[in-house]
Each structure stands twice: as C-alpha cells, then as structure tokens.
Design a protein around this motif. Structure first.
Motif, PDB file in Angstrom:
ATOM      1  N   VAL A 274      -4.405 -10.471 -13.080  1.00  0.00           N
ATOM      2  CA  VAL A 274      -3.559  -9.334 -13.124  1.00  0.00           C
ATOM      3  C   VAL A 274      -2.081  -9.837 -13.637  1.00  0.00           C
ATOM      4  O   VAL A 274      -1.503 -10.808 -13.178  1.00  0.00           O
ATOM      5  CB  VAL A 274      -3.403  -8.676 -11.783  1.00  0.00           C
ATOM      6  CG1 VAL A 274      -2.145  -7.433 -11.784  1.00  0.00           C
ATOM      7  CG2 VAL A 274      -4.619  -8.170 -11.276  1.00  0.00           C
ATOM      8  N   HIS A 275      -1.537  -9.270 -14.738  1.00  0.00           N
ATOM      9  CA  HIS A 275      -0.259  -9.618 -15.209  1.00  0.00           C
ATOM     10  C   HIS A 275       0.549  -8.492 -15.076  1.00  0.00           C
ATOM     11  O   HIS A 275       0.077  -7.315 -14.993  1.00  0.00           O
ATOM     12  CB  HIS A 275      -0.447  -9.888 -16.754  1.00  0.00           C
ATOM     13  CG  HIS A 275      -1.172 -11.024 -16.964  1.00  0.00           C
ATOM     14  ND1 HIS A 275      -1.000 -12.492 -16.935  1.00  0.00           N
ATOM     15  CD2 HIS A 275      -2.485 -11.157 -17.434  1.00  0.00           C
ATOM     16  CE1 HIS A 275      -1.967 -13.344 -17.095  1.00  0.00           C
ATOM     17  NE2 HIS A 275      -3.035 -12.584 -17.447  1.00  0.00           N
ATOM     18  N   VAL A 276       1.789  -8.628 -15.147  1.00  0.00           N
ATOM     19  CA  VAL A 276       2.778  -7.536 -14.791  1.00  0.00           C
ATOM     20  C   VAL A 276       2.528  -6.491 -15.779  1.00  0.00           C
ATOM     21  O   VAL A 276       3.038  -5.306 -15.179  1.00  0.00           O
ATOM     22  CB  VAL A 276       4.430  -8.041 -14.772  1.00  0.00           C
ATOM     23  CG1 VAL A 276       4.871  -8.585 -16.209  1.00  0.00           C
ATOM     24  CG2 VAL A 276       5.243  -7.080 -14.259  1.00  0.00           C
ATOM     25  N   THR A 277       2.283  -6.515 -16.895  1.00  0.00           N
ATOM     26  CA  THR A 277       2.229  -5.425 -17.768  1.00  0.00           C
ATOM     27  C   THR A 277       0.874  -4.562 -17.707  1.00  0.00           C
ATOM     28  O   THR A 277       0.558  -3.845 -18.081  1.00  0.00           O
ATOM     29  CB  THR A 277       2.268  -5.947 -19.390  1.00  0.00           C
ATOM     30  OG1 THR A 277       1.246  -7.023 -19.504  1.00  0.00           O
ATOM     31  CG2 THR A 277       3.432  -6.585 -19.526  1.00  0.00           C
ATOM     32  N   ASP A 278       0.068  -5.210 -16.800  1.00  0.00           N
ATOM     33  CA  ASP A 278      -1.499  -4.724 -16.803  1.00  0.00           C
ATOM     34  C   ASP A 278      -1.495  -3.436 -15.466  1.00  0.00           C
ATOM     35  O   ASP A 278      -2.422  -2.754 -15.436  1.00  0.00           O
ATOM     36  CB  ASP A 278      -2.516  -5.801 -16.141  1.00  0.00           C
ATOM     37  CG  ASP A 278      -2.526  -6.936 -17.108  1.00  0.00           C
ATOM     38  OD1 ASP A 278      -2.368  -6.525 -18.410  1.00  0.00           O
ATOM     39  OD2 ASP A 278      -3.218  -7.912 -16.939  1.00  0.00           O
ATOM     40  N   VAL A 279      -0.322  -3.455 -14.745  1.00  0.00           N
ATOM     41  CA  VAL A 279      -0.372  -2.529 -13.800  1.00  0.00           C
ATOM     42  C   VAL A 279       0.607  -1.502 -13.845  1.00  0.00           C
ATOM     43  O   VAL A 279       1.864  -1.636 -14.546  1.00  0.00           O
ATOM     44  CB  VAL A 279      -0.018  -3.069 -12.393  1.00  0.00           C
ATOM     45  CG1 VAL A 279      -1.275  -4.359 -11.882  1.00  0.00           C
ATOM     46  CG2 VAL A 279       1.172  -3.965 -12.213  1.00  0.00           C
ATOM     47  N   THR A 280       0.394  -0.372 -13.458  1.00  0.00           N
ATOM     48  CA  THR A 280       1.164   0.921 -13.472  1.00  0.00           C
ATOM     49  C   THR A 280       1.304   1.572 -11.996  1.00  0.00           C
ATOM     50  O   THR A 280       0.066   1.855 -11.367  1.00  0.00           O
ATOM     51  CB  THR A 280       0.670   1.884 -14.397  1.00  0.00           C
ATOM     52  OG1 THR A 280       0.551   1.302 -15.660  1.00  0.00           O
ATOM     53  CG2 THR A 280       1.494   3.258 -14.528  1.00  0.00           C
ATOM     54  N   PRO A 281       2.353   1.798 -11.533  1.00  0.00           N
ATOM     55  CA  PRO A 281       2.317   2.368  -9.913  1.00  0.00           C
ATOM     56  C   PRO A 281       1.693   3.752 -10.202  1.00  0.00           C
ATOM     57  O   PRO A 281       2.294   4.393 -10.976  1.00  0.00           O
ATOM     58  CB  PRO A 281       3.690   2.392  -9.614  1.00  0.00           C
ATOM     59  CG  PRO A 281       4.550   2.187 -10.964  1.00  0.00           C
ATOM     60  CD  PRO A 281       3.597   1.671 -11.958  1.00  0.00           C
ATOM     61  N   ARG A 282       1.024   4.270  -9.263  1.00  0.00           N
ATOM     62  CA  ARG A 282       0.736   5.822  -8.782  1.00  0.00           C
ATOM     63  C   ARG A 282       1.331   6.203  -7.588  1.00  0.00           C
ATOM     64  O   ARG A 282       0.946   5.632  -6.457  1.00  0.00           O
ATOM     65  CB  ARG A 282      -0.649   6.008  -9.045  1.00  0.00           C
ATOM     66  CG  ARG A 282      -1.299   7.374  -8.946  1.00  0.00           C
ATOM     67  CD  ARG A 282      -2.680   7.557  -9.059  1.00  0.00           C
ATOM     68  NE  ARG A 282      -3.100   7.117  -7.947  1.00  0.00           N
ATOM     69  CZ  ARG A 282      -4.609   6.250  -7.941  1.00  0.00           C
ATOM     70  NH1 ARG A 282      -4.753   5.602  -9.022  1.00  0.00           N
ATOM     71  NH2 ARG A 282      -5.167   5.791  -6.844  1.00  0.00           N
ATOM     72  N   PHE A 283       2.170   7.061  -7.406  1.00  0.00           N
ATOM     73  CA  PHE A 283       2.837   7.363  -6.403  1.00  0.00           C
ATOM     74  C   PHE A 283       2.124   8.317  -5.548  1.00  0.00           C
ATOM     75  O   PHE A 283       1.766   9.461  -5.897  1.00  0.00           O
ATOM     76  CB  PHE A 283       4.362   7.767  -6.507  1.00  0.00           C
ATOM     77  CG  PHE A 283       5.426   6.718  -7.069  1.00  0.00           C
ATOM     78  CD1 PHE A 283       5.569   5.700  -6.427  1.00  0.00           C
ATOM     79  CD2 PHE A 283       5.250   6.697  -8.572  1.00  0.00           C
ATOM     80  CE1 PHE A 283       6.397   4.740  -6.952  1.00  0.00           C
ATOM     81  CE2 PHE A 283       5.902   5.615  -9.334  1.00  0.00           C
ATOM     82  CZ  PHE A 283       6.689   4.645  -8.379  1.00  0.00           C
ATOM     83  N   GLN A 284       1.698   7.816  -4.509  1.00  0.00           N
ATOM     84  CA  GLN A 284       0.849   8.891  -3.660  1.00  0.00           C
ATOM     85  C   GLN A 284       1.752   9.753  -2.384  1.00  0.00           C
ATOM     86  O   GLN A 284       1.107  10.693  -1.820  1.00  0.00           O
ATOM     87  CB  GLN A 284      -0.287   8.099  -2.983  1.00  0.00           C
ATOM     88  CG  GLN A 284      -1.080   7.367  -3.914  1.00  0.00           C
ATOM     89  CD  GLN A 284      -2.539   6.853  -3.322  1.00  0.00           C
ATOM     90  OE1 GLN A 284      -3.398   7.256  -3.899  1.00  0.00           O
ATOM     91  NE2 GLN A 284      -2.393   5.996  -2.415  1.00  0.00           N
ATOM     92  N   VAL A 285       2.830   9.259  -2.054  1.00  0.00           N
ATOM     93  CA  VAL A 285       3.795  10.373  -1.402  1.00  0.00           C
ATOM     94  C   VAL A 285       4.516  11.337  -2.117  1.00  0.00           C
ATOM     95  O   VAL A 285       4.997  11.051  -2.994  1.00  0.00           O
ATOM     96  CB  VAL A 285       4.723   9.255  -0.514  1.00  0.00           C
ATOM     97  CG1 VAL A 285       5.699  10.031   0.407  1.00  0.00           C
ATOM     98  CG2 VAL A 285       4.102   8.196   0.289  1.00  0.00           C
ATOM     99  N   PRO A 286       4.049  12.397  -1.565  1.00  0.00           N
ATOM    100  CA  PRO A 286       4.526  13.766  -2.386  1.00  0.00           C
ATOM    101  C   PRO A 286       6.212  13.627  -2.541  1.00  0.00           C
ATOM    102  O   PRO A 286       6.901  13.315  -1.603  1.00  0.00           O
ATOM    103  CB  PRO A 286       4.177  14.971  -1.557  1.00  0.00           C
ATOM    104  CG  PRO A 286       3.104  14.470  -0.787  1.00  0.00           C
ATOM    105  CD  PRO A 286       3.234  12.936  -0.510  1.00  0.00           C
ATOM    106  N   GLY A 287       6.836  13.759  -3.775  1.00  0.00           N
ATOM    107  CA  GLY A 287       8.037  13.973  -3.810  1.00  0.00           C
ATOM    108  C   GLY A 287       8.738  12.592  -4.339  1.00  0.00           C
ATOM    109  O   GLY A 287       9.905  12.452  -4.503  1.00  0.00           O
TER     110      GLY A 287
END
Length: 152
Positions: A132-145
């Motif tokens: 895993v490299h820094v450019t390989d990941v994207t955050p997905r926010f699961q807490v509404p808002g």
C-alpha cells in the motif's frame, strides 16, 4: 459554514487516547522485546516509577496488557500483551522504520525476518497482497455528515 465544536470521529484519536503517550509506546516496545517485569521496564525506558505505574494501569485497563502473577509473597506481576496488544506490534515496527529513516544515523535495533533478511516492514493489502502506497488509498467516510473537509 460555522466552526464545529465537535471533532471528527476518528479511530486514530481513540487509539491515541490509549497508547499515544511516549512511555506507553515504550512499554509496548519492551514487552515486545520480551521484558515483562516492572523494574526492568522502568530501567529500559527511563520512566519515573509513578508515571510507569499510571501507564501500565491504563494499558491493562484498556485491554492492551494483562498482569500475570509471578510471585505471591510479596505479590509481583509481569506484564504481557493481550491479543489487542499484539496487534500493535506492526504499528511499532512502522514507527521504528520511520525513525530509522528520518531520525537515526544508524538504526539502533534491526529485526531479522524468518526468511533471514533484515526486516523492512510495509503495509500490505490483505485482499490483493499488494504493498500500500499513499496514492493507493482513498478515504470513505462512514459517519454521516463528515467529509474530507470536515463536518458537512
């Protein structure tokens, strides 16, 4: 947008509340080296005894370490990592890697992997096996808002 008085929900912040203090991490380092007794831990991390007592109590209360009685009279305990504590070993290895790379002239400790090579830890994806490299990941926010920018 008005400033929010609520901070971002975050497992990193929660984890730092348990282990995010210098002596807590150094206690874990010693336990992973096989040092389990209070006096040896205190000596090896250079921590005042009252501070070490508080850190050990916190780590035990959080389920990171467990106390194991090794002498009944007087009662004396060793400190061993629980399953939750053992899962922190890769975190310490990655911190050590960063410190070796950016702060140390010579790495003070080198771990040898079972393959015989000096360990150079990396984060791997469990699904595909790739590093895993820094450019390989994207955050997905699961807490509404919440978004990358903060509270919506």
């Amino acid at each position: 947008m008005t400033a929010s008085t609520t901070s971002r929900p975050c497992s990193i912040a929660d984890a730092l509340g348990v282990i995010g203090e210098k002596y807590s991490l150094l206690v874990l380092r010693e336990v992973f080296f096989g040092v389990h007794r209070f006096d040896a831990i205190a000596r090896n991390i250079g921590c005042p005894r009252d501070v070490l007592n508080a850190r050990l109590r916190r780590l035990v209360d959080a389920g990171v370490l467990e106390k194991v009685l090794y002498n009944e009279r007087p009662a004396r305990y060793e400190y061993h990592a629980t399953a939750a504590g053992r899962e922190l070993r890769p975190v310490l290895l990655m911190l050590m890697r960063w410190g070796d790379r950016y702060l140390a002239d010579v790495p003070p400790t080198v771990f040898q992997h079972s393959c015989g090579a000096d360990l150079d830890p990396a984060v791997m994806c469990r699904a595909c096996g790739g590093e895993v490299h820094v450019t390989d990941v994207t955050p997905r926010f699961q807490v509404p808002g919440w978004t990358a920018e903060g509270a919506a």
